[in-house]
Design an enzyme around this catalytic site. Sequence first.
Site, PDB file in Angstrom:
ATOM      1  N   HIS A   1       0.847  -1.234  -0.150  1.00 22.55           N
ATOM      2  CA  HIS A   1      -0.247  -0.604  -0.164  1.00 22.55           C
ATOM      3  C   HIS A   1       0.759   1.483   0.067  1.00 22.55           C
ATOM      4  O   HIS A   1      -0.048   2.446   0.218  1.00 22.55           O
ATOM      5  CB  HIS A   1      -0.876   0.500   1.548  1.00 22.55           C
ATOM      6  CG  HIS A   1      -2.269  -1.461   1.495  1.00 22.55           C
ATOM      7  ND1 HIS A   1      -3.003  -0.510   0.864  1.00 22.55           N
ATOM      8  CD2 HIS A   1      -2.278  -2.290   1.662  1.00 22.55           C
ATOM      9  CE1 HIS A   1      -3.896  -1.731   0.773  1.00 22.55           C
ATOM     10  NE2 HIS A   1      -3.402  -2.735   1.267  1.00 22.55           N
TER      11      HIS A   1
ATOM     12  N   LYS B   1      -8.359  13.755   4.572  1.00 17.26           N
ATOM     13  CA  LYS B   1      -7.436  12.592   5.013  1.00 17.26           C
ATOM     14  C   LYS B   1      -6.923  12.886   6.421  1.00 17.26           C
ATOM     15  O   LYS B   1      -6.747  14.146   7.015  1.00 17.26           O
ATOM     16  CB  LYS B   1      -7.293  12.734   3.646  1.00 17.26           C
ATOM     17  CG  LYS B   1      -6.030  13.868   2.563  1.00 17.26           C
ATOM     18  CD  LYS B   1      -5.464  13.457   1.866  1.00 17.26           C
ATOM     19  CE  LYS B   1      -6.669  13.762   0.172  1.00 17.26           C
ATOM     20  NZ  LYS B   1      -7.244  12.092  -0.098  1.00 17.26           N
TER      21      LYS B   1
ATOM     22  N   LYS C   1       0.319  14.349   1.453  1.00 15.08           N
ATOM     23  CA  LYS C   1      -0.979  14.527   1.354  1.00 15.08           C
ATOM     24  C   LYS C   1      -0.854  16.030   0.886  1.00 15.08           C
ATOM     25  O   LYS C   1      -2.110  16.689   0.394  1.00 15.08           O
ATOM     26  CB  LYS C   1      -1.918  14.367   2.368  1.00 15.08           C
ATOM     27  CG  LYS C   1      -1.695  12.863   1.900  1.00 15.08           C
ATOM     28  CD  LYS C   1      -2.851  12.651   3.487  1.00 15.08           C
ATOM     29  CE  LYS C   1      -2.647  11.173   3.406  1.00 15.08           C
ATOM     30  NZ  LYS C   1      -3.181  10.069   2.337  1.00 15.08           N
TER      31      LYS C   1
ATOM     32  N   THR D   1      -8.658   6.733  -2.149  1.00 10.69           N
ATOM     33  CA  THR D   1      -9.874   6.355  -2.288  1.00 10.69           C
ATOM     34  C   THR D   1     -11.511   6.934  -2.474  1.00 10.69           C
ATOM     35  O   THR D   1     -12.167   7.259  -2.696  1.00 10.69           O
ATOM     36  CB  THR D   1      -9.933   4.746  -1.766  1.00 10.69           C
ATOM     37  OG1 THR D   1      -9.922   5.337   0.097  1.00 10.69           O
ATOM     38  CG2 THR D   1      -9.367   4.092  -1.673  1.00 10.69           C
TER      39      THR D   1
ATOM     40  N   LYS E   1     -14.344   8.499  -4.393  1.00 11.58           N
ATOM     41  CA  LYS E   1     -15.887   8.845  -3.349  1.00 11.58           C
ATOM     42  C   LYS E   1     -16.211  10.250  -3.883  1.00 11.58           C
ATOM     43  O   LYS E   1     -17.341  10.304  -4.006  1.00 11.58           O
ATOM     44  CB  LYS E   1     -15.876   8.600  -2.140  1.00 11.58           C
ATOM     45  CG  LYS E   1     -15.004   7.672  -1.146  1.00 11.58           C
ATOM     46  CD  LYS E   1     -14.591   7.283   0.044  1.00 11.58           C
ATOM     47  CE  LYS E   1     -14.382   6.389   0.594  1.00 11.58           C
ATOM     48  NZ  LYS E   1     -13.850   6.046   1.788  1.00 11.58           N
TER      49      LYS E   1
HETATM   50  N1  GPU Z   1      -2.466   3.132   3.206  1.00 11.15           N
HETATM   51 BR1  GPU Z   1       0.850   1.740   4.109  1.00 11.15          BR
HETATM   52  C1  GPU Z   1      -2.943   3.180   4.584  1.00 11.15           C
HETATM   53  O1  GPU Z   1      -3.866   4.451   4.948  1.00 11.15           O
HETATM   54  N2  GPU Z   1      -1.814   3.528   5.675  1.00 11.15           N
HETATM   55  C2  GPU Z   1      -0.545   2.503   5.472  1.00 11.15           C
HETATM   56  O2  GPU Z   1      -0.374   1.971   6.585  1.00 11.15           O
HETATM   57  C3  GPU Z   1      -0.743   2.319   4.027  1.00 11.15           C
HETATM   58  C4  GPU Z   1      -0.892   2.808   3.045  1.00 11.15           C
HETATM   59  C5  GPU Z   1      -2.947   3.732   2.050  1.00 11.15           C
HETATM   60  C6  GPU Z   1      -2.583   4.546   0.614  1.00 11.15           C
HETATM   61  O3  GPU Z   1      -1.906   5.712   1.570  1.00 11.15           O
HETATM   62  C7  GPU Z   1      -3.333   4.730   0.074  1.00 11.15           C
HETATM   63  O4  GPU Z   1      -3.334   6.370  -1.519  1.00 11.15           O
HETATM   64  C8  GPU Z   1      -4.066   3.835  -0.315  1.00 11.15           C
HETATM   65  O5  GPU Z   1      -5.363   4.553  -1.112  1.00 11.15           O
HETATM   66  C9  GPU Z   1      -4.922   3.338   0.740  1.00 11.15           C
HETATM   67  O6  GPU Z   1      -4.005   2.402   1.875  1.00 11.15           O
HETATM   68  C10 GPU Z   1      -5.434   1.363   0.337  1.00 11.15           C
HETATM   69  O7  GPU Z   1      -4.371   0.404  -0.449  1.00 11.15           O
END
Ligand code: GPU
Length: 799
Positions: free
Chosen positions: A356, A534, A540, A642, A646
Amino acid sequence: MTFHAPIEIDAQSLRSEIIRHLNYSLGKDETHASLHDWRMSLSLALRDLVVAPWFASTRKVYEARAKRVYYLSMEFLIGRLVEDIAINLRVEDVAREAMASLGQDYAAVVADEPDAALGNGGLGRLAACFLDSLSTLQIPAYGYGIRYEHGLFEQHFEDGRQIETAEGWLTQRHAWEFERPEVAYEIGFGGYVSESGGKAAWHPGETVIASAYDTPIIGWKGRWANTLRLWAAKPTRLFDLESFNRGDYMAASAPETLARTISRVLYPDDTTDTGKELRLKQEYFFTAASIQDLLRRFLSEGNALAELPQHVAIQLNDTHPAIAGPELVRLLADVHGLPMAEAIATARGCLAYTNHTLLPEALERWPEALFAQILPRHHRIIELIEDAHLAATGGPVRIIEDGSVKMGELAFVMAHRVNGVSALHTGLVKQTVFRDLHQAYPERIVNQTNGITPRRWLYSCNRPLSGLIDRSIGTEWPDDLEQLGRLSPLADDGAFREAFRAAKQANKERLAAWLKARDGITLDTAAMFDIQIKRIHEYKRQLMNLLETVALWNAIRDNPNGDWTPRIKIFAGKAAPGYFVAKEIIHLINDVARTINADPAARGLLQIVYPANYNVSMAEYLVPAADLSEQISTAGKEASGTGNMKFALNGALTIGTLDGANVEIRERVGAENFYLFGLTAEEVTARRAEPDFARHAIEASPTLRRVLEQIAGGAFSPDEPRRYAGLVHRLHDHDYFLVSCDFDSYYETQRRIDADYRDTGDWTRRAILNTSNAGWFSSDRTIAGYAEDIWNVGRAPRR
Ligand code: GPU
């Protein structure tokens, strides 16, 4: 496979069920019932309706001995469930009517439920959307995670600074779960490993009990229900009676306190690895319990161990459960006697890993000494896994290196598939973090672009728009979201446009009313709602948004009689408690807000709003009300996003960089309907290598220079003029996320938006095209992709 028939219940019968629960489950009568009692009674009555489809689904899976998907995740950011369950059961009107007949306001009852905030942000919310889609697609699946006693902290502001307090969703009874005291596993830590006759055995030094709590997850139209099984830590030995008898009462309850600590609290760090010992214990705790549980289920069906991959797919949501690999190998080899090589191959056949992020600070690594002390047998098994991997590939990638156990490499080597979460991100995964491993295993990495559940993120959160869609294209779209494409021709239909605009307006008014009641804030709903929600993170770039806000304020003050487009800038989000810079940015947003909101020159033209304690429920108010969606991360840094999906689905236009899934959103909604700005991922890398890139950018931009001088000079912190001197100073020399370089392009794009927004008809046309082309971003499409490319499981046809 057959499906469960639709739930049939009328308001009268549901009302009786609610009263029955009020009387017999809560022990209250109607005259003494509080809002909480009504909410619990409604929830328990709805939960009863889930049980039949849940049993039916489980029975079918056992009968078919079907392959099951196990989604292992440290986080499930679920939010509230009453409305979600009523909607999935298609009884929301009945529920509303039943509550009304009892003299209760349904909306207030729904809002009484605490958010289940067992996650930080995108990663946890993705897991929750996936659960919804797995049930909707009728894929036999279990979510496995931790039943944290305290979810994500609550955020307050004091003098503009973030203050955190413990969250306490479990101080009330959780309406949806079933406690399973009989489903319990002993989980070990520490101790030593003995070897005799070529067989190794682990003798843990301490143990805790993992105890199961099940929540049924009902899919669309109540056809199918899977299970979310969360583990709570309990002591192996309840109470130390010897200490008690000696009069040492603290020591007497020490075992209990220690054990329960493991599932006490969610770590509040998003995309950062804190490397805490307790975190490693949490990871092993829930992973080991889950692996033992799924193996027990598999063996109870009389299968041979070699067939495990034909029956079990285990998805690792990031590396947090990566210890699943060595744990499964340990059980197969040490406990069930498989030869080591076969154990590794069998485990790999089951396992897949989702990456991720590329942010280096998020990639988990454990100090080898700590790891070996807590999990001595797993440490040894990882060495064996590494040996096999090195023998197969000839290097150069190691799993244990420079005294660290690298969980990304471990997850990769133990998985038969590795996936990224957007097309851009997956490409970068291949080129950067896992470059060498990708060369060694070129078939392993695949892409699965993220998605969102349309049931929560359109149908439920946006009734004005979902009602309009129902009337326009019928009611089949919530589980076949690409049907929204049929709205595209209506973008040119004046009456439809007007109705679409009216739905947006209704959502803005709903948000305004909610904020008024909650925080006493007044919003002008004729203004453009420009929203960035977010986690607060430098990458970001909430800071860039704020700098642009100040620049706009300057422009308005320079030309007070200009024809400005009124805007409300809405920020919401939490910062990790230990992330100093992120907290400084929060403070600055609140300081700027106080100043600008008090300036008569800005009145009616520019307002900044930062409601505290962002969570899933707040997002459900904000997303439908947005005109403009801020997706402005430094290119190459946001794996997917995501929230971006939305907003587009709910008819906001996006201002965004070519990052994460923005790229795919823009391709689908059309470049004309997306405001692109900024450097590309490649350009970012090149620019960063130039000496003094930030200073040059700042020098070249009078607009930015002025803003930075104001902030550094204390224009927004007169009580402490140098409060932000350091922040501004750092931007000159350490602007790692290139706020300075993208500023001008961002500012100019925003001014184009000001102009375009005034053409209400055309803006609405383009908003419609965002909604109508966002259907691909359904998490049903994502889950169908995992089922096909990774899990090799069938999905039932739609009905
Ligand atoms: N993401 Br690694 C999180 O929310 N927490 C984490 O610890 C990690 C990744 C997010 C990404 O930043 C985001 O871009 C992505 O859409 C989301 O995971 C789901 O894949």
